[in-house]
Design an enzyme around this catalytic site. Structure first.
Site, PDB file in Angstrom:
ATOM      1  N   HIS A 189     -25.803 -22.027  18.994  1.00 29.73           N
ATOM      2  CA  HIS A 189     -25.576 -22.747  19.392  1.00 29.73           C
ATOM      3  C   HIS A 189     -24.441 -23.895  19.326  1.00 29.73           C
ATOM      4  O   HIS A 189     -24.630 -23.218  18.099  1.00 29.73           O
ATOM      5  CB  HIS A 189     -27.151 -23.920  19.954  1.00 29.73           C
ATOM      6  CG  HIS A 189     -27.357 -24.804  19.199  1.00 29.73           C
ATOM      7  ND1 HIS A 189     -27.853 -25.806  18.692  1.00 29.73           N
ATOM      8  CD2 HIS A 189     -26.278 -24.515  17.822  1.00 29.73           C
ATOM      9  CE1 HIS A 189     -28.217 -26.656  18.525  1.00 29.73           C
ATOM     10  NE2 HIS A 189     -26.481 -26.013  16.989  1.00 29.73           N
ATOM     11  N   CYS A 200     -20.101 -29.372  15.310  1.00 29.93           N
ATOM     12  CA  CYS A 200     -21.904 -28.607  16.226  1.00 29.93           C
ATOM     13  C   CYS A 200     -20.887 -28.232  17.159  1.00 29.93           C
ATOM     14  O   CYS A 200     -21.832 -27.490  18.028  1.00 29.93           O
ATOM     15  CB  CYS A 200     -23.079 -29.849  16.006  1.00 29.93           C
ATOM     16  SG  CYS A 200     -23.924 -29.757  14.816  1.00 29.93           S
ATOM     17  N   HIS A 253     -22.720 -21.761  16.124  1.00 31.56           N
ATOM     18  CA  HIS A 253     -23.100 -21.664  14.579  1.00 31.56           C
ATOM     19  C   HIS A 253     -25.055 -21.437  14.836  1.00 31.56           C
ATOM     20  O   HIS A 253     -24.633 -21.483  16.231  1.00 31.56           O
ATOM     21  CB  HIS A 253     -23.004 -23.172  14.273  1.00 31.56           C
ATOM     22  CG  HIS A 253     -23.794 -24.064  14.910  1.00 31.56           C
ATOM     23  ND1 HIS A 253     -23.103 -24.479  15.924  1.00 31.56           N
ATOM     24  CD2 HIS A 253     -24.637 -24.982  14.380  1.00 31.56           C
ATOM     25  CE1 HIS A 253     -24.205 -25.910  15.952  1.00 31.56           C
ATOM     26  NE2 HIS A 253     -25.143 -26.095  14.928  1.00 31.56           N
ATOM     27  N   HIS A 263     -29.059 -21.332  13.666  1.00 33.51           N
ATOM     28  CA  HIS A 263     -29.964 -21.960  13.258  1.00 33.51           C
ATOM     29  C   HIS A 263     -31.523 -21.218  12.847  1.00 33.51           C
ATOM     30  O   HIS A 263     -31.513 -20.728  13.917  1.00 33.51           O
ATOM     31  CB  HIS A 263     -30.107 -23.615  13.742  1.00 33.51           C
ATOM     32  CG  HIS A 263     -29.481 -24.846  14.020  1.00 33.51           C
ATOM     33  ND1 HIS A 263     -29.166 -25.932  12.725  1.00 33.51           N
ATOM     34  CD2 HIS A 263     -28.673 -24.913  14.427  1.00 33.51           C
ATOM     35  CE1 HIS A 263     -28.327 -26.481  13.268  1.00 33.51           C
ATOM     36  NE2 HIS A 263     -28.105 -26.403  13.946  1.00 33.51           N
ATOM     37  N   ASP A 295     -35.155 -15.765  20.051  1.00 34.79           N
ATOM     38  CA  ASP A 295     -34.886 -15.304  18.614  1.00 34.79           C
ATOM     39  C   ASP A 295     -33.411 -14.479  18.387  1.00 34.79           C
ATOM     40  O   ASP A 295     -33.322 -13.551  20.075  1.00 34.79           O
ATOM     41  CB  ASP A 295     -36.142 -14.617  17.885  1.00 34.79           C
ATOM     42  CG  ASP A 295     -36.085 -14.103  16.862  1.00 34.79           C
ATOM     43  OD1 ASP A 295     -35.370 -15.206  15.528  1.00 34.79           O
ATOM     44  OD2 ASP A 295     -36.128 -13.492  16.062  1.00 34.79           O
ATOM     45  N   HIS A 296     -32.842 -14.801  18.183  1.00 31.17           N
ATOM     46  CA  HIS A 296     -31.543 -13.826  17.955  1.00 31.17           C
ATOM     47  C   HIS A 296     -30.653 -14.219  18.940  1.00 31.17           C
ATOM     48  O   HIS A 296     -30.195 -13.285  19.205  1.00 31.17           O
ATOM     49  CB  HIS A 296     -32.313 -12.481  17.556  1.00 31.17           C
ATOM     50  CG  HIS A 296     -31.887 -12.198  15.976  1.00 31.17           C
ATOM     51  ND1 HIS A 296     -33.378 -12.153  15.783  1.00 31.17           N
ATOM     52  CD2 HIS A 296     -31.133 -12.108  15.218  1.00 31.17           C
ATOM     53  CE1 HIS A 296     -33.145 -12.530  13.717  1.00 31.17           C
ATOM     54  NE2 HIS A 296     -31.865 -11.943  13.858  1.00 31.17           N
ATOM     55  N   GLU A 345     -34.653 -28.569  13.140  1.00 31.32           N
ATOM     56  CA  GLU A 345     -33.311 -27.475  13.569  1.00 31.32           C
ATOM     57  C   GLU A 345     -33.203 -27.386  11.934  1.00 31.32           C
ATOM     58  O   GLU A 345     -32.910 -26.533  11.622  1.00 31.32           O
ATOM     59  CB  GLU A 345     -32.848 -28.771  14.174  1.00 31.32           C
ATOM     60  CG  GLU A 345     -31.631 -27.795  14.598  1.00 31.32           C
ATOM     61  CD  GLU A 345     -30.400 -28.697  15.645  1.00 31.32           C
ATOM     62  OE1 GLU A 345     -30.338 -28.366  16.823  1.00 31.32           O
ATOM     63  OE2 GLU A 345     -30.266 -29.710  15.349  1.00 31.32           O
TER      64      GLU A 345
HETATM   65 NI    NI Z   1     -26.550 -27.639  15.583  1.00 32.11          NI
END
Ligand code: NI
Length: 138
Positions: free
Chosen positions: A15, A34, A40, A42, A80-81, A125
């Protein structure tokens, strides 16, 4: 007699936090790393809590197979992914913060659950940052 049943799951996703209507400078000031334009990732861990009465016939509040299937279909298989900003319509105009993600996940599961159940969702997160919806003070 109400009992709470929990199911955990997890997904990996990318995200970026930013507002297109803000300057790069303002985005950087509020969202810092961010808002990196290259995104990036998580490892998101989720915990789904379903509260209800024990069915005297089965001894279950909810069949965990069914709950697991709902989580898989609505959340993990979809998210996912993925890139939350680019791949998920819910976040096209909504910043994918932990706060917004936990509400989106709650609403997707809620839509599949019988109204007799109470639902609460938590999402981690990072090891140290997690979010809960809806909020209760019990
Ligand atoms: Ni983040």
């Amino acid at each position: 007699m109400k009992v709470a049943v929990f199911r955990k799951a997890h997904f990996n996703a990318a995200h970026r936090l930013y507002r297109p209507d803000w300057t790069d400078e303002r985005n950087n000031e509020v969202f810092g790393l961010c808002s990196n334009p290259n995104y990036h990732g998580h490892n998101y861990y989720i915990e789904v809590r379903v509260t209800g009465d024990i069915d005297p016939e089965t001894g279950y509040v909810i069949d965990l197979k069914i709950l697991n299937e709902i989580i898989r279909e609505e959340i993990t298989e979809r998210f996912d992914h993925s890139n939350l900003n680019e791949d998920q319509p819910e976040f096209k105009y909504l910043n994918p913060t932990g706060e917004n993600i936990v509400v989106v996940i709650h609403d997707l599961i809620r839509a599949r659950l019988d109204a007799k159940y109470t639902l609460k969702v938590r999402i981690w997160e990072t090891d140290r940052n997690y979010f809960e919806y809806p909020v209760s003070f019990e």
